[in-house]
Structure formats: C-alpha cells, structure tokens
Design a protein around this motif. Structure first.
Motif, PDB file in Angstrom:
ATOM      1  N   LEU A 187      -3.154  -5.885  -3.845  1.00  7.30           N
ATOM      2  CA  LEU A 187      -3.269  -4.491  -3.420  1.00  7.30           C
ATOM      3  C   LEU A 187      -4.744  -4.137  -3.337  1.00  7.30           C
ATOM      4  CD1 LEU A 187      -2.201  -1.630  -2.862  1.00  7.30           C
ATOM      5  CD2 LEU A 187      -2.137  -1.266  -5.323  1.00  7.30           C
ATOM      6  N   VAL A 188      -5.164  -3.644  -2.184  1.00  5.39           N
ATOM      7  CA  VAL A 188      -6.552  -3.236  -1.974  1.00  5.39           C
ATOM      8  C   VAL A 188      -6.555  -1.738  -1.690  1.00  5.39           C
ATOM      9  CG1 VAL A 188      -8.676  -3.596  -0.673  1.00  5.39           C
ATOM     10  CG2 VAL A 188      -7.077  -5.495  -1.014  1.00  5.39           C
ATOM     11  N   LEU A 189      -7.237  -0.975  -2.533  1.00  4.95           N
ATOM     12  CA  LEU A 189      -7.343   0.466  -2.307  1.00  4.95           C
ATOM     13  C   LEU A 189      -8.414   0.760  -1.268  1.00  4.95           C
ATOM     14  CD1 LEU A 189      -7.065   2.066  -5.867  1.00  4.95           C
ATOM     15  CD2 LEU A 189      -5.301   1.824  -4.119  1.00  4.95           C
ATOM     16  N   ALA A 190      -8.283   1.904  -0.635  1.00  2.00           N
ATOM     17  CA  ALA A 190      -9.288   2.323   0.341  1.00  2.00           C
ATOM     18  C   ALA A 190     -10.653   2.402  -0.343  1.00  2.00           C
ATOM     19  CB  ALA A 190      -8.914   3.683   0.929  1.00  2.00           C
ATOM     20  N   PRO A 191     -11.700   1.917   0.295  1.00  6.39           N
ATOM     21  CA  PRO A 191     -13.032   1.886  -0.343  1.00  6.39           C
ATOM     22  C   PRO A 191     -13.529   3.276  -0.729  1.00  6.39           C
ATOM     23  CG  PRO A 191     -12.984   0.511   1.629  1.00  6.39           C
ATOM     24  CD  PRO A 191     -11.712   1.297   1.628  1.00  6.39           C
ATOM     25  N   ARG A 192     -14.247   3.317  -1.839  1.00  2.00           N
ATOM     26  CA  ARG A 192     -14.959   4.523  -2.285  1.00  2.00           C
ATOM     27  C   ARG A 192     -16.390   4.126  -2.582  1.00  2.00           C
ATOM     28  NH1 ARG A 192     -12.299   7.667  -7.065  1.00  2.00           N
ATOM     29  NH2 ARG A 192     -13.506   9.380  -6.164  1.00  2.00           N
ATOM     30  N   SER A 193     -17.315   4.887  -2.024  1.00  2.00           N
ATOM     31  CA  SER A 193     -18.750   4.619  -2.211  1.00  2.00           C
ATOM     32  C   SER A 193     -19.107   3.195  -1.789  1.00  2.00           C
ATOM     33  CB  SER A 193     -19.144   4.850  -3.679  1.00  2.00           C
ATOM     34  OG  SER A 193     -18.825   6.163  -4.086  1.00  2.00           O
ATOM     35  N   VAL A 264       0.791  -5.011   4.879  1.00  2.00           N
ATOM     36  CA  VAL A 264       1.443  -3.738   5.187  1.00  2.00           C
ATOM     37  C   VAL A 264       0.588  -2.595   4.631  1.00  2.00           C
ATOM     38  CG1 VAL A 264       3.530  -2.358   4.920  1.00  2.00           C
ATOM     39  CG2 VAL A 264       3.692  -4.844   5.048  1.00  2.00           C
ATOM     40  N   PRO A 265       0.238  -1.603   5.454  1.00  2.00           N
ATOM     41  CA  PRO A 265      -0.496  -0.436   4.938  1.00  2.00           C
ATOM     42  C   PRO A 265       0.377   0.387   3.997  1.00  2.00           C
ATOM     43  CG  PRO A 265      -0.629  -0.574   7.343  1.00  2.00           C
ATOM     44  CD  PRO A 265       0.443  -1.530   6.914  1.00  2.00           C
ATOM     45  N   GLU A 270      -3.741  11.372   4.651  1.00  2.00           N
ATOM     46  CA  GLU A 270      -4.245  11.396   6.017  1.00  2.00           C
ATOM     47  C   GLU A 270      -4.476   9.985   6.547  1.00  2.00           C
ATOM     48  OE1 GLU A 270      -7.725  13.767   5.850  1.00  2.00           O
ATOM     49  OE2 GLU A 270      -6.647  15.640   5.422  1.00  2.00           O
ATOM     50  N   ALA A 271      -4.898   9.100   5.695  1.00  2.00           N
ATOM     51  CA  ALA A 271      -5.119   7.697   6.039  1.00  2.00           C
ATOM     52  C   ALA A 271      -4.418   6.852   4.987  1.00  2.00           C
ATOM     53  CB  ALA A 271      -6.620   7.393   6.082  1.00  2.00           C
ATOM     54  N   PRO A 272      -4.216   5.563   5.268  1.00  2.00           N
ATOM     55  CA  PRO A 272      -3.561   4.713   4.259  1.00  2.00           C
ATOM     56  C   PRO A 272      -4.286   4.750   2.915  1.00  2.00           C
ATOM     57  CG  PRO A 272      -3.649   3.584   6.372  1.00  2.00           C
ATOM     58  CD  PRO A 272      -4.464   4.844   6.535  1.00  2.00           C
ATOM     59  N   ALA A 273      -3.497   4.846   1.859  1.00  2.00           N
ATOM     60  CA  ALA A 273      -4.085   4.836   0.514  1.00  2.00           C
ATOM     61  C   ALA A 273      -4.596   3.452   0.155  1.00  2.00           C
ATOM     62  CB  ALA A 273      -3.053   5.291  -0.509  1.00  2.00           C
ATOM     63  N   GLY A 274      -4.070   2.439   0.807  1.00  2.00           N
ATOM     64  CA  GLY A 274      -4.484   1.073   0.536  1.00  2.00           C
ATOM     65  C   GLY A 274      -3.685   0.120   1.395  1.00  2.00           C
ATOM     66  N   VAL A 275      -3.766  -1.154   1.078  1.00  2.00           N
ATOM     67  CA  VAL A 275      -3.083  -2.203   1.826  1.00  2.00           C
ATOM     68  C   VAL A 275      -2.445  -3.164   0.831  1.00  2.00           C
ATOM     69  CG1 VAL A 275      -3.443  -4.223   3.289  1.00  2.00           C
ATOM     70  CG2 VAL A 275      -4.531  -2.073   3.881  1.00  2.00           C
ATOM     71  N   LEU A 276      -1.216  -3.582   1.140  1.00  2.00           N
ATOM     72  CA  LEU A 276      -0.515  -4.566   0.316  1.00  2.00           C
ATOM     73  C   LEU A 276      -0.406  -5.869   1.091  1.00  2.00           C
ATOM     74  CD1 LEU A 276       1.127  -5.236  -2.268  1.00  2.00           C
ATOM     75  CD2 LEU A 276       3.170  -4.524  -1.000  1.00  2.00           C
ATOM     76  N   LEU A 277      -0.899  -6.949   0.502  1.00  2.00           N
ATOM     77  CA  LEU A 277      -0.764  -8.287   1.067  1.00  2.00           C
ATOM     78  C   LEU A 277       0.197  -9.075   0.192  1.00  2.00           C
ATOM     79  CD1 LEU A 277      -3.455 -10.616   2.489  1.00  2.00           C
ATOM     80  CD2 LEU A 277      -1.942 -11.495   0.725  1.00  2.00           C
ATOM     81  N   VAL A 278       1.238  -9.632   0.818  1.00  2.00           N
ATOM     82  CA  VAL A 278       2.208 -10.448   0.084  1.00  2.00           C
ATOM     83  C   VAL A 278       2.246 -11.828   0.728  1.00  2.00           C
ATOM     84  CG1 VAL A 278       3.643  -8.569  -0.773  1.00  2.00           C
ATOM     85  CG2 VAL A 278       4.060  -9.459   1.520  1.00  2.00           C
TER      86      VAL A 278
END
Length: 587
Positions: A187-193, A264-265, A270-278
């Motif tokens: 799980l990768v969260l949307a980048p911050r900073s 899968v996003p 408003e935008a995807p909170a993150g991405v799930l890679l399985v």
C-alpha cells in the motif's frame, strides 16, 4: 426418463415386467440388459421401443460390460462424454481408470466434470452411469466462492472500521490482503511533502503470519505503475507490474517469472488516497472474479484510509488551535521570577476560560495579567484568545494599567457586540518595574477580579484591596487601581475563582474559600514562585478530591533581589497547628 426407469425382469424372456413387485423401490438405478427388447404380446395392445431408442433420452450415459469386462453397450450420452469407450473392446483398455472401479467417483475428463456410478447386474455383468455435473458443480463452486468473498469483505469492513490513524489503517489493509488476495501486498499513500510512505505484507512461509513492514520513498522514485494509480488510472496487468514491484524491492521471496500482479487505486475524497499493489505466484493467476474482489477490497480500504486521514487532519488542526489558545508562560524579565499553574475544567480539551501572561516593556518593566472569561470549554478559550490578542496590541500604545484596561474593555465590547456573544471577563492587570535594591513596584488595575495576595518577608499574608467592574459589559467601567511594593524575596499571588470556589471537603459541597487559601500559603513566603503556584493548585485539587471544578489558574511573581537569582531550594511548609485543627470542622 433415466436409466433407472427401465429394468429387465428376466434376461431370458426379453420382456419388461410392469408389476410393482418386479420394479425396484423408488426407481433404483439397476441397469437393464443390453439384449433387444421385443414388443409385448399383441394381446396387451402395447409395444416397447427398441432399447437404444429409450436410453438415448436418458440424462445419464450408460456403459454396460459383460462379465469378462468387454463393453457390450454404450449409450449416445456416454459416447459423447467418454468417447474412448467403444463396444467390443475391453473397458480397462480405454484409459479411463475410474470406470473400472467398484465405488462411485468424480473425475475431470476432456474439460468436463463427470460423476461415475457403478451398478452390478445379473450374470456378473456391470453397468456404469456417467453423468455430466459440470454445470451444477460450477454453480456450487460459484456460490461457495461468492459466500467466501462476502464473508471476507464483511471481515474487512469490521477490521477497517476501528483504526483512526492512517499508519494503523494502512498496516491493517496490507495485513488483511494476505493471503486472501495476494502473496504480497503493498500500500502506497499519496505523497506528502515530496515523500510517499508505503506498507508491505508478504507471506514467505505458508503457515507463518504475514510480516508487515513500512518505509518511505521520495515521490520521484515511485514506480510508474504506482504513479499512474495515484493519478486515478488502473494500470493493465501487462504493464510490467511485477517487474516494477520487484525492482522497488516489494516482492521478497516471490519468483518474478510467471508471477501476476494488479494495481488498484484506493478511492479518496478528491484524488486517490493511495494505491494497492497485489501480487501472486504463478499458480494463482488473477481472473475477473479476483480482480472484482480486489477492487471491492480497495473501495473499503480507501474509505477507511480517507476517514483516518480526515481524522488526522482534524486532530492536527485541533492541536494547533489548542496550542494557540493555551496560556503562554510569562516572558522573562529582570528582577522577576514567575510561577504559573493551570488546570482547565475539561481536562481532555486542555483549554479553558482562564488565562495569564506578560509582555516586556521598553523601559525594562513588564505588563502582567490574569483573568477569567465567562463560560468554559472551547467557546471560552476562543474568547480568551481574542482577549490576549487585544492585549498583545494595546500594551504597545498604553502602559498605564487603568487606561490599558479601559482600552481593552472598549475592544471587547466592539468584538462581543459584532458577534452577538454577550461575553465578559474579570481581570487583574499590572505593571511591574524593578528597583535597584532588588524590589519591585507593582501598579495593579482591577476589573471585577478577586484581590491578589502578597506574601511578605515576615511571613504575613496581605490581601490587596483591589476592586473594579467587569470587563466587556459597559462602555465606561469603574476600574480600581492600587500600587504595591515588594521587597526582595516577597511575592504577589494572582488566582482565579476556580481556586476559591472549588467545592469539596467532608460534605463535598463546601467552597475552598479565600480564608483557606490564605491559610494554605501562610508560611510559604520563602518558596520560589513556581513552587508557590504549584502548591496552590495542589491544595485546591486535594480539596476537590477529583470532583468537577471550574478552570484553575495561578500566577505568582516574586522579587528576586539584587542578584536577580531566586532561592535554589525549597523550605518546608509548616504543618497545621492545634488551632488550625480546631477551626477545620467548623469551616
């Protein structure tokens, strides 16, 4: 009609018995002989069709063998299902091993699911019923799979309904994804900073619990498939997903050749909170049903993460606002030692309606204040913030305490009338100026607040005769003003009504009162200012015995003497005398 609908009564007479005694109960599955069945006698007026014409309408196929294992008859249905079986050949030579057994069996043959059932006939002959159960098994498997998916998503909804912190929610997401959805999940969260935080769960051992770890990647170092997912696009399975994940180091113990992966996003506000890679091993390819399940899981994970991040953002805002509304420690000033204590009525909020503070003046003096606004909780804390901001600005244009308090009154009236709040405040505001001998001159102005106390070097406790009207009620209030001199080592104590109005004692409803406060600080004249403020708070809380209370605020300022240093040790506080003990029950 099935094969059980027909039975030969005697292999020698070629007739079909129609008596109920000759027919097996419940149309049992005994197979008929393969001899031609001649018509019934003409006297009955009925004829029986040829045997092959009857069995070709059976739902089940029939394979009949003689005692020597040679196939004597194969129905049309059986010819279609097991084309290897040919009349006249030995059944064992057909290569369909299950047809030679003595027990029912279920096999997969030519892509179809077949159910085989042997039945013994007369004269050591044997018949096999061959039924195509592909559709029924598929429906049953689909039903079981749907129930498993529904159960899994129900557990996911329950598990992801609790975490209110993004880190814990993200760890729960990848932990739930393995092994139902994947052998490795990231799980990768949307980048911050400019940095993206990721979590991974991988199953190295079939029986071991998946291990969860996390780290951070710079946003430019994210794989292209992850960037596409964060943009709201679902990358195709053929877009080198496995290779990209392996290059990022996310697939430990998983053989890259032959493995399959999906990205899968996770839906956000408003935008995807993150991405799930399985990702799965080669033996577990993702079909359409699996992809649908991953998307449903991602929808629930996205909702949980969005809620957790919203809670985190709100908590950060609340913490920032709370920090801005908390009383600010007085600014260091020459010749003055400050002591403070603060306990809001609602401990969970950490803020309330009492406030204190100080500001340095250009001439070396200090403006100090302690007050209490009407109400408690968040609304009172907001009002104290407005009041402190007013003082922050007004003390730069006016340093005389009485006039400064009147200017503050006008500013509060304008603010409360504009917002229709109707709030007011009580306050003691003073200016402290140091002397060369180490003493202090305090000019105090009162706005309806409790009078300060002065702890003299002799041990005596004086009540400062300071009065005045509430602040923020009328346009031109009467403001009391008095001047107090503190010799080196003497202390002035300011406090809110949360001290004197604290209810407790033996009956639980007695006010602490001004008299008990004076008694509590008597003999404490050598205490440093911080210790004195702490003592006042402590004796008040002891009186309350953990009961409800109003906001409590204490401000003490002590003249430090010519060296500017306060005493570095505490003197013991005198215990109660016999006269004190005698007075206590009547209080």
């Amino acid at each position: 009609m099935t094969a059980a609908d027909v039975r030969g009564s005697d292999p020698g007479d070629g007739r079909i018995s129609t008596s109920s005694a000759a027919r097996p109960p419940a149309w049992s599955a005994a197979a008929p002989d393969t001899a031609a069945l001649p018509p019934l006698s003409p006297d009955r007026g009925l004829t029986v069709p040829d045997w092959s014409e009857v069995v070709e309408h059976f739902r089940e196929g029939l394979v009949v063998c003689a005692a020597d294992g040679v196939v004597r008859h194969v129905s049309p249905v059986a010819e279609r299902l097991v084309p290897e079986v040919v009349p006249g050949e030995v059944l064992a030579a057909t290569g369909v091993a299950a047809l030679g057994g003595d027990v029912p069996a279920e096999i997969t043959h030519h892509g179809r699911r077949l159910r085989l059932r042997p039945v013994a006939l007369s004269h050591a002959r044997r018949c096999w019923y061959v039924e195509d159960v592909t559709e029924s098994v598929s429906r049953a498997d689909a039903l079981l799979a749907e129930r498993a998916r529904s159960s899994f998503l129900a557990v996911v909804g329950e598990k992801l309904g609790n975490p209110l912190h993004p880190d814990r929610a993200a760890a729960a997401v990848v932990r739930l994804a393995v092994p139902t959805l994947a052998d490795a999940a990231v799980l990768v969260l949307a980048p911050r900073s400019g940095r993206a935080r990721w979590w991974r769960a991988a199953r190295v051992d079939e029986e071991a619990t998946p291990a969860v770890d996390s780290s951070v990647l710079p946003a430019p170092a994210l794989p292209a498939a992850i960037e596409a997912g964060l943009a709201g696009t679902e990358p195709h399975a053929l877009d080198w997903l496995v290779e990209q994940a392996a290059e990022a180091g996310w697939l430990p113990g998983l053989d890259v050749p032959g493995a399959s992966a999906r990205v899968v996003p996770l839906p956000g506000r408003e935008a995807p909170a993150g991405v799930l890679l399985v990702a799965r091993r080669a033996s577990r390819w993702y079909d359409d049903a699996d992809v649908d399940l991953v998307r449903a899981f991602a929808a629930r994970a996205g909702a949980a993460l969005t809620t957790a991040m919203l809670y985190r953002d709100q908590a950060e805002v609340a913490d920032t606002l709370q920090a801005s509304l908390l009383p600010v420690e007085p600014a260091a000033a020459a010749g003055v030692q400050w002591g403070t204590a603060y306990r809001p009525a609602q401990a969970g909020l950490r803020i309330g309606g009492d406030f204190y503070g100080s500001h340095r003046l250009a001439d070396g003096g200090s403006v100090f204040f302690l007050g209490d606004v009407s109400g408690k909780g968040v609304e009172a804390a907001v009002f104290t913030g407005q009041l402190r901001q007013c003082l922050q600005a007004l003390h730069r244009v006016e340093t005389q305490p009485g006039r400064l308090l009147k200017l503050l009154n006008d500013a509060l009236l304008e603010t409360t009338q504009a917002h229709g709040q109707g709030r007011f405040a009580t306050m003691v505001l003073g200016v402290a100026r140091p002397h060369r001998d180490g003493g202090l001159t305090l000019t105090l102005a009162g706005g309806g607040h409790l009078p300060p106390l002065v702890l003299r070097e002799s041990g005596e406790v004086e009540v400062v005769p300071l009065s005045g009207m509430l602040i923020g009620v009328v346009p031109d209030p009467r403001i009391g003003e008095v001047t107090v001199h503190l010799a080196p080592g003497e202390t002035c104590l300011l406090y809110s009504d949360g001290v004197t109005e604290a209810r407790g004692g033996r009956r639980g409803d007695d006010q602490f009162g001004a008299e008990r406060l004076v008694h509590a600080v008597t003999g404490c004249h050598r205490m440093p200012a911080p210790a004195l403020a702490e003592r006042v708070e402590q004796v008040t809380c002891d009186w309350l015995a953990h009961g409800d209370h109003d906001d409590i605020a204490v401000l003490a300022l002590r003249a430090t003497g010519p060296t500017g240093r306060a005493s570095r040790h505490l003197h013991s506080v005198p215990g109660p005398t016999e006269a004190d003990r005698a007075r206590e029950p009547s209080a």
